[in-house]
Design an enzyme around this catalytic site. Structure first.
Site, PDB file in Angstrom:
ATOM      1  N   HIS A 183     121.531 -57.612  91.610  1.00 26.08           N
ATOM      2  CA  HIS A 183     121.175 -57.373  93.062  1.00 26.08           C
ATOM      3  C   HIS A 183     122.419 -56.842  93.716  1.00 26.08           C
ATOM      4  O   HIS A 183     123.704 -57.329  93.380  1.00 26.08           O
ATOM      5  CB  HIS A 183     120.612 -58.787  93.715  1.00 26.08           C
ATOM      6  CG  HIS A 183     120.264 -58.496  95.006  1.00 26.08           C
ATOM      7  ND1 HIS A 183     120.684 -58.783  96.128  1.00 26.08           N
ATOM      8  CD2 HIS A 183     118.936 -58.202  95.407  1.00 26.08           C
ATOM      9  CE1 HIS A 183     120.072 -58.591  97.394  1.00 26.08           C
ATOM     10  NE2 HIS A 183     119.011 -58.260  96.893  1.00 26.08           N
ATOM     11  N   THR A 185     123.920 -57.905  96.452  1.00 32.75           N
ATOM     12  CA  THR A 185     124.699 -58.873  96.911  1.00 32.75           C
ATOM     13  C   THR A 185     125.829 -59.406  95.648  1.00 32.75           C
ATOM     14  O   THR A 185     126.798 -60.300  96.108  1.00 32.75           O
ATOM     15  CB  THR A 185     124.198 -60.177  97.564  1.00 32.75           C
ATOM     16  OG1 THR A 185     123.169 -60.581  96.469  1.00 32.75           O
ATOM     17  CG2 THR A 185     123.203 -59.787  98.587  1.00 32.75           C
ATOM     18  N   LYS A 186     125.484 -58.953  94.502  1.00 35.31           N
ATOM     19  CA  LYS A 186     126.269 -59.338  93.588  1.00 35.31           C
ATOM     20  C   LYS A 186     127.691 -58.726  93.059  1.00 35.31           C
ATOM     21  O   LYS A 186     127.613 -57.353  93.563  1.00 35.31           O
ATOM     22  CB  LYS A 186     125.591 -59.569  92.189  1.00 35.31           C
ATOM     23  CG  LYS A 186     124.127 -60.236  92.396  1.00 35.31           C
ATOM     24  CD  LYS A 186     124.535 -61.805  92.561  1.00 35.31           C
ATOM     25  CE  LYS A 186     123.373 -62.708  92.510  1.00 35.31           C
ATOM     26  NZ  LYS A 186     122.562 -62.617  93.739  1.00 35.31           N
ATOM     27  N   VAL A 187     128.585 -59.261  92.542  1.00 29.95           N
ATOM     28  CA  VAL A 187     129.968 -58.648  92.026  1.00 29.95           C
ATOM     29  C   VAL A 187     129.431 -57.372  91.208  1.00 29.95           C
ATOM     30  O   VAL A 187     130.459 -56.329  91.487  1.00 29.95           O
ATOM     31  CB  VAL A 187     130.913 -59.750  91.423  1.00 29.95           C
ATOM     32  CG1 VAL A 187     131.414 -60.727  92.299  1.00 29.95           C
ATOM     33  CG2 VAL A 187     130.168 -60.089  90.236  1.00 29.95           C
TER      34      VAL A 187
END
Length: 373
Positions: A183, A185-187
């Site tokens: 997603h 928002t992920k690293v």
């Protein structure tokens, strides 16, 4: 420094747009947008090599990866899991008509308390679904011991744990399957996206049937499946994102170290410290507010940050077990989850992303320090 500029809890890392254009041109040229296109196949191979795991199956998002992982292992009945996670963890169980059984968490890691799992096992238990919360590795060895003793499957929700290593091994080498989220928002992100890490060719083959309507070949549907394939644009972006991953992690590391250095001086503010055996990905920076020592509640600090255009997040609050579809489950009672309840009432995740400048980090720290300001 612009003190009026809003700072959000996260911001996606993206490659230079000019680097992405040649990938788009190839997609436009070959007219393959989905259904195991060339970039999709390249990304599966590249991720397996990067994560040092045998097999990767790409998905449109991490929630679908979880849903399919459970179906791929024929999980039924009851599954032991944590109340302290994003709601997709438990929703994936309900979508498969499986009853979640909640177990309390360890306060030092926020992961499921492995020493409380055995007590929750019943005749209907078929699996354990732990979460590597904030990318902190679970007690994988102890969980596997329990699973072996009771002949249970282990599926890790590794949504936060991309690239994390423990004792030199990627965290996704543990369990029967691991589900990842890509997603925004992920690293590591592919805008939306996800994956399942598996450990045998036969399991990967079954997963790949399940994510493509259950098709065995052009005319034969072998099993009940979903349409949960990753498309070519997501896959192409993923290939580019891998190139910048380590650079972005180093930027996050510097931010984490600055937070830790400055906030450890503040009474009533605590945070998770990684063990020496862990190579983290610095995906989140949660702090825990002790009202009696700090002098204000978590929610007071949350509102104060927001007033100053700092948009932190109370993550995870409320607990999954407090949502309406779970409240009737006996294991969801607060009396069963005292540590999870306490953490959920006290946690704030501070802004962290690779392009967050250190002046902004100091601004956040100053607001936390100056309680009367």
């Amino acid at each position: 420094m612009d003190n009026n500029k809003p700072i959000y809890v996260t911001q996606p890392a993206l490659p230079d747009l000019q680097e992405f254009i040649p990938y788009l041109e190839k997609i436009w040229d070959n007219k393959i947008l989905t259904n195991n296109g060339p970039f999709h196949m390249q990304l599966e191979k590249a991720l397996a090599e990067f994560l040092e795991v045998p097999f990767v199956s790409l998905f449109a998002n991490g929630t679908l990866a979880l849903i399919v992982a459970l179906r791929a292992l024929n999980i039924t009945g009851e599954v032991i899991t944590t109340p302290y996670s994003f709601v997709a963890t438990s929703h994936s169980l309900l979508w498969n008509n499986i009853k979640p059984v909640f177990v309390d968490i360890e306060p030092n890691s926020c992961n499921i308390d492995s020493e409380k799992i055995e007590k929750a096992i019943t005749k209907r238990t078929t699996a354990i679904l732990p979460v590597h919360v904030y990318g902190n590795p679970c007690q994988t060895e102890r969980i596997q011991e329990i699973a072996n003793t009771y002949k249970l499957k282990v599926i890790y929700d590794a949504a936060h744990a991309f690239g994390v290593k423990q004792n030199g091994k990627n965290i996704c080498t543990h369990g029967d399957l691991s589900a990842l989220s890509f997603h925004a928002t992920k690293v590591f992100n592919t805008m939306e996206g996800g994956a399942i890490v598996s450990h045998s060719a036969s399991t990967k083959k079954k997963i790949d049937y399940l994510k493509n309507h259950g098709f065995f070949n052009e005319t034969k549907v072998k099993t009940l499946g979903l349409n949960s394939k990753m498309n070519e644009m997501q896959s192409a972006l993923g290939l580019l994102q891998l190139k910048n991953f380590h650079q972005n992690i180093q930027k996050r590391k510097r931010i984490t170290q600055l937070y830790q250095k400055e906030l450890e001086k503040i009474k009533g503010i605590s945070f998770i410290v990684n063990t020496a055996s862990t190579e983290p990905n610095f995906t989140y920076f949660p702090i825990f507010v002790n009202k009696n020592e700090y002098g204000m509640t978590r929610d007071d600090l949350f509102k104060k940050l927001k007033k100053n255009n700092i948009f932190a997040r109370r993550y995870f609050y409320p607990l999954i077990s407090n949502f309406p579809m779970y409240k009737s489950i006996e294991s969801a009672r607060s009396s069963n989850l005292p540590e999870a309840d306490k953490i959920a009432e006290n946690v704030i995740c501070l802004p962290i992303f690779s392009e967050l400048d250190l002046n902004s980090v100091y601004r956040i720290i100053d607001i936390i320090k100056n309680k009367d300001a």
